[in-house]
Each structure stands twice: as C-alpha cells, then as structure tokens.
Design a protein around this motif. Structure first.
Motif, mmCIF file in Angstrom:
data_model
loop_
_atom_site.group_PDB
_atom_site.id
_atom_site.type_symbol
_atom_site.label_atom_id
_atom_site.label_comp_id
_atom_site.label_asym_id
_atom_site.label_seq_id
_atom_site.Cartn_x
_atom_site.Cartn_y
_atom_site.Cartn_z
ATOM 1 N N CYS A 35 0.839 -1.201 0.000
ATOM 2 C CA CYS A 35 0.000 0.000 0.000
ATOM 3 C C CYS A 35 0.884 1.265 0.000
ATOM 4 C CB CYS A 35 -0.916 -0.015 1.219
ATOM 5 S SG CYS A 35 -2.206 1.220 1.182
ATOM 6 N N VAL A 36 1.943 1.243 0.809
ATOM 7 C CA VAL A 36 2.845 2.408 0.878
ATOM 8 C C VAL A 36 3.645 2.531 -0.416
ATOM 9 C CG1 VAL A 36 4.878 3.355 2.055
ATOM 10 C CG2 VAL A 36 3.019 2.406 3.398
ATOM 11 N N GLU A 37 4.160 1.395 -0.911
ATOM 12 C CA GLU A 37 4.997 1.445 -2.112
ATOM 13 C C GLU A 37 4.207 1.875 -3.348
ATOM 14 O OE1 GLU A 37 6.970 -2.352 -2.195
ATOM 15 O OE2 GLU A 37 8.661 -1.576 -1.014
ATOM 16 N N MET A 38 2.939 1.558 -3.368
ATOM 17 C CA MET A 38 2.102 1.986 -4.501
ATOM 18 C C MET A 38 1.562 3.402 -4.304
ATOM 19 S SD MET A 38 0.034 -1.542 -5.074
ATOM 20 C CE MET A 38 -0.955 -1.084 -6.496
ATOM 21 N N GLU A 39 2.001 4.019 -3.212
ATOM 22 C CA GLU A 39 1.591 5.373 -2.845
ATOM 23 C C GLU A 39 0.083 5.501 -2.624
ATOM 24 O OE1 GLU A 39 3.302 8.184 -5.525
ATOM 25 O OE2 GLU A 39 5.320 7.807 -4.804
ATOM 26 N N LEU A 40 -0.515 4.384 -2.185
ATOM 27 C CA LEU A 40 -1.938 4.411 -1.837
ATOM 28 C C LEU A 40 -2.095 4.744 -0.353
ATOM 29 C CD1 LEU A 40 -3.019 1.150 -3.689
ATOM 30 C CD2 LEU A 40 -3.394 3.485 -4.447
ATOM 31 N N CYS A 41 -1.047 4.455 0.434
ATOM 32 C CA CYS A 41 -1.056 4.776 1.861
ATOM 33 C C CYS A 41 0.047 5.786 2.165
ATOM 34 C CB CYS A 41 -0.810 3.514 2.688
ATOM 35 S SG CYS A 41 -2.179 2.365 2.676
ATOM 36 N N ASP A 42 -0.128 6.485 3.261
ATOM 37 C CA ASP A 42 0.839 7.507 3.660
ATOM 38 C C ASP A 42 2.005 6.872 4.429
ATOM 39 O OD1 ASP A 42 1.226 10.564 3.976
ATOM 40 O OD2 ASP A 42 1.577 9.753 5.977
ATOM 41 N N ARG A 43 3.208 7.126 3.959
ATOM 42 C CA ARG A 43 4.386 6.488 4.566
ATOM 43 C C ARG A 43 4.612 6.957 6.011
ATOM 44 N NH1 ARG A 43 9.897 4.071 2.473
ATOM 45 N NH2 ARG A 43 10.467 3.331 4.526
ATOM 46 N N ASP A 44 4.445 8.252 6.253
ATOM 47 C CA ASP A 44 4.696 8.774 7.607
ATOM 48 C C ASP A 44 3.765 8.125 8.631
ATOM 49 O OD1 ASP A 44 6.676 10.354 6.699
ATOM 50 O OD2 ASP A 44 5.464 12.169 6.530
ATOM 51 N N VAL A 45 2.490 8.014 8.255
ATOM 52 C CA VAL A 45 1.521 7.404 9.182
ATOM 53 C C VAL A 45 1.874 5.927 9.402
ATOM 54 C CG1 VAL A 45 -0.912 6.817 9.535
ATOM 55 C CG2 VAL A 45 -0.308 9.005 8.510
ATOM 56 N N ALA A 46 2.187 5.239 8.304
ATOM 57 C CA ALA A 46 2.531 3.816 8.412
ATOM 58 C C ALA A 46 3.759 3.632 9.299
ATOM 59 C CB ALA A 46 2.780 3.237 7.028
ATOM 60 N N ASP A 47 4.753 4.494 9.117
ATOM 61 C CA ASP A 47 5.972 4.377 9.930
ATOM 62 C C ASP A 47 5.687 4.668 11.399
ATOM 63 O OD1 ASP A 47 7.490 3.664 7.830
ATOM 64 O OD2 ASP A 47 8.506 5.579 7.564
ATOM 65 N N MET A 48 4.898 5.725 11.623
ATOM 66 C CA MET A 48 4.620 6.131 12.996
ATOM 67 C C MET A 48 3.931 5.011 13.786
ATOM 68 S SD MET A 48 2.497 9.437 14.271
ATOM 69 C CE MET A 48 3.428 10.607 13.310
ATOM 70 N N PHE A 49 2.999 4.330 13.135
ATOM 71 C CA PHE A 49 2.224 3.319 13.855
ATOM 72 C C PHE A 49 2.853 1.922 13.816
ATOM 73 C CE2 PHE A 49 -1.046 6.535 13.526
ATOM 74 C CZ PHE A 49 -1.704 6.404 14.739
ATOM 75 N N PHE A 50 3.612 1.625 12.754
ATOM 76 C CA PHE A 50 4.026 0.231 12.586
ATOM 77 C C PHE A 50 5.525 -0.038 12.526
ATOM 78 C CE2 PHE A 50 -0.220 0.469 10.576
ATOM 79 C CZ PHE A 50 -0.891 -0.404 11.424
ATOM 80 N N GLU A 51 6.325 0.990 12.291
ATOM 81 C CA GLU A 51 7.744 0.718 12.036
ATOM 82 C C GLU A 51 8.427 -0.016 13.192
ATOM 83 O OE1 GLU A 51 10.346 4.035 11.452
ATOM 84 O OE2 GLU A 51 11.595 2.921 10.052
ATOM 85 N N THR A 52 8.203 0.482 14.418
ATOM 86 C CA THR A 52 8.862 -0.136 15.580
ATOM 87 C C THR A 52 8.450 -1.598 15.729
ATOM 88 O OG1 THR A 52 8.581 2.024 16.611
ATOM 89 C CG2 THR A 52 9.341 0.247 18.033
ATOM 90 N N GLU A 53 7.129 -1.840 15.655
ATOM 91 C CA GLU A 53 6.635 -3.215 15.820
ATOM 92 C C GLU A 53 7.165 -4.124 14.722
ATOM 93 O OE1 GLU A 53 4.850 -0.509 16.039
ATOM 94 O OE2 GLU A 53 3.025 -0.756 17.205
ATOM 95 N N ALA A 54 7.048 -3.627 13.488
ATOM 96 C CA ALA A 54 7.432 -4.465 12.348
ATOM 97 C C ALA A 54 8.919 -4.796 12.391
ATOM 98 C CB ALA A 54 7.085 -3.747 11.050
ATOM 99 N N LYS A 55 9.732 -3.781 12.667
ATOM 100 C CA LYS A 55 11.181 -4.008 12.719
ATOM 101 C C LYS A 55 11.545 -5.019 13.797
ATOM 102 C CE LYS A 55 14.122 -0.342 11.109
ATOM 103 N NZ LYS A 55 14.743 0.920 11.406
ATOM 104 N N SER A 56 10.993 -4.824 15.007
ATOM 105 C CA SER A 56 11.372 -5.735 16.089
ATOM 106 C C SER A 56 10.829 -7.140 15.839
ATOM 107 C CB SER A 56 10.933 -5.191 17.447
ATOM 108 O OG SER A 56 9.571 -4.934 17.447
ATOM 109 N N LEU A 57 9.642 -7.218 15.228
ATOM 110 C CA LEU A 57 9.080 -8.541 14.928
ATOM 111 C C LEU A 57 9.953 -9.280 13.914
ATOM 112 C CD1 LEU A 57 6.200 -10.132 15.447
ATOM 113 C CD2 LEU A 57 5.939 -9.649 13.033
ATOM 114 N N ILE A 58 10.374 -8.574 12.864
ATOM 115 C CA ILE A 58 11.206 -9.229 11.846
ATOM 116 C C ILE A 58 12.574 -9.589 12.424
ATOM 117 C CG2 ILE A 58 12.310 -8.953 9.581
ATOM 118 C CD1 ILE A 58 9.908 -7.080 8.897
ATOM 119 N N ARG A 59 13.122 -8.686 13.243
ATOM 120 C CA ARG A 59 14.425 -8.976 13.846
ATOM 121 C C ARG A 59 14.347 -10.176 14.787
ATOM 122 N NH1 ARG A 59 16.373 -2.926 15.494
ATOM 123 N NH2 ARG A 59 17.680 -2.505 13.702
ATOM 124 N N THR A 60 13.180 -10.368 15.395
ATOM 125 C CA THR A 60 13.023 -11.510 16.303
ATOM 126 C C THR A 60 12.777 -12.805 15.530
ATOM 127 O OG1 THR A 60 12.056 -10.012 17.932
ATOM 128 C CG2 THR A 60 11.746 -12.354 18.326
#
Lengths: 185, 68
Positions: free
Chosen positions: A125-150
């Motif tokens: 959704c973000v890569e197709m520019e259908l979703c806003d990157r800043d909002v996606a990062d603000m809400f999901f970046e920390t969770e997604a990064k730590s989940l993938i790293r785990t």
C-alpha cells in the motif's frame, strides 16, 4: 471614440484580464486542493490498517499469541543474547535455532504468517503510494522491525523449506534493507 | 458584457465549489497529533508487541548489522 466608448473598452480589457487571472488562481487552487485531498485519502487508508491491527480479532489473537510466546521464552533468549563468550556467528546460529524451535513448539506458524501478510499488504500500500508512509511508519515501524528482527530465523527457515528466497522479501526489504543477506548459508 | 460576467463568475463559482469540498475527514488521531492511543489500546488488549527487539539486547546479532 467618445468618453463612454473609451470607458466601455477599458472595462472590457480590465474584465478580460481579471477573468484570466481568476481562472489561473482558481486552477492552481483546484490543483492544490486535489493534492491535499489525495493526501487525506492516503492517510485515511493508512488508518484503516491501524484499525485492523487493533480491532481485527484474528490479528489481535495472532499478536497475543506471539507476545505470550516471547514472554515465556524471554529469560532464555536474553541469557543467550547476553552471553559474551559467543562469537557473532555462533550467537546468530544459536539464536536462529532457538527461534525456529520456539515457533514449532508454540505452533506460531499461522500467527506469524498472518502478521507478516498484514505487514506485506501495508508495504504494498505504501509502495504503490496508496497509503501515507509517515503514518505507516509512525504506527508500525517499531513493531514491524522488532518482529522481523526476532522472527527472521523463521523466515529463513521457510525460505529454505520452500526453496524460495523471495518469501516475505517485500517486508524484509522495507524494514531491514537488503533481502538477500538476512539468511546465513 | 454578459460573456465577460460569465468569465468572471465561472472561476469564482469554481473556487466556491472547491472550498466547499475541503476534506475535513482526517482521522481524529492525526488531527489531535496524538498517536499514543494506539499503544494504550495495545496495552489494554494485553498485547505488548512494541518492545521486544533482540538488537536492543545484543547488536552483535547479524540481522542487527543490516539496518542498525
């Protein structure tokens, strides 16, 4: 040409210029509003992901299961990660083995697939520019990064099992960087 | 002259229409500039998956070197 005609001509010229200027201003304003509206729609689409993440029962259940599973194993994992006697390669190998064991033991496969698929959809959704990157990062970046790293050892495990190095490549590329280098040979 | 008036009134009405369509449906979380509701809700649900990150404990892990 008498005075009345001169005045009429002046009004005509002024009117023409005025209307042209207003047309240009209106056009620019319209474009600005269109872009603003587009951005608002992007934010709204991103917020539907936030709602799904918080309210969807399947997503919530998957997150709870993953959270509880890590909580149950946290002391062992921390002890392993804090072991200063291990070299980087040994540490990674042992961590990989522990995580794959944890996923199998606690039957986390379906929960992980669900959450990874959720992030995959968000990334598209973000890569197709259908979703806003800043909002996606603000809400999901920390969770997604730590989940993938785990749980990256599990991603590597299924890539090996399925002979497919592109499994969850989009989320790895988006949140970690290089897709090809996360799995050890 | 009627044509001239039309030229002036048309863009004016376009502007008026545009300003009526200003989108004010930005979600309340964004309007208020407060994103803490998400973490609060997650905690209320008993899901605390914001935190655990092996890289915070040992950055020597190979995955942590890819994107510190």
């Amino acid at each position: 040409m008498n005075k009345h005609e001169e005045r009429l001509q002046f009004y005509e010229i002024t009117g023409t210029w005025l209307s042209a200027i207003i047309m240009i201003i209106g056009g620019v304003f319209g474009i600005f509003q269109y872009l603003e509206h587009k951005n608002d729609v992007r934010i709204e689409r991103s917020m539907t992901f936030v709602e799904r993440f918080q309210d969807n029962t399947v997503t919530l259940s998957a997150r709870k299961n993953l959270s509880q599973s890590i909580d149950g194993k946290i002391d062992e994992l921390n002890a392993l990660l804090s072991n200063k006697d291990l070299k980087a390669e040994e540490l990674s190998a042992l961590f990989d083995a522990e995580i794959v064991k944890l996923v199998k033991q606690d039957v986390l496969t379906e929960h992980l697939k669900h959450i990874f698929t959720f992030y995959e959809q968000l990334v598209y959704c973000v890569e197709m520019e259908l979703c806003d990157r800043d909002v996606a990062d603000m809400f999901f970046e920390t969770e997604a990064k730590s989940l993938i790293r785990t749980y990256y050892p599990y991603i590597c495990y299924i890539r090996k099992e399925w002979h497919n190095t592109e499994v969850y490549a989009s989320i790895v590329r988006f949140y970690i960087g290089e897709n090809s280098e996360i799995c050890r040979e | 002259m009627k044509l001239r008036r039309l030229f002036i009134l048309l863009p004016l009405s376009l502007i008026a229409c545009n300003s009526n369509t200003v989108v004010d449906d930005v979600p309340p979380q964004i309007q208020s500039g407060n994103d803490s509701s998400s973490s609060e809700k997650m905690d209320a649900d008993g899901v605390k998956d914001r935190g655990y990150d092996p890289c915070k404990i040992n950055p020597q892990l190979e995955i942590c070197k890819k994107n510190p």
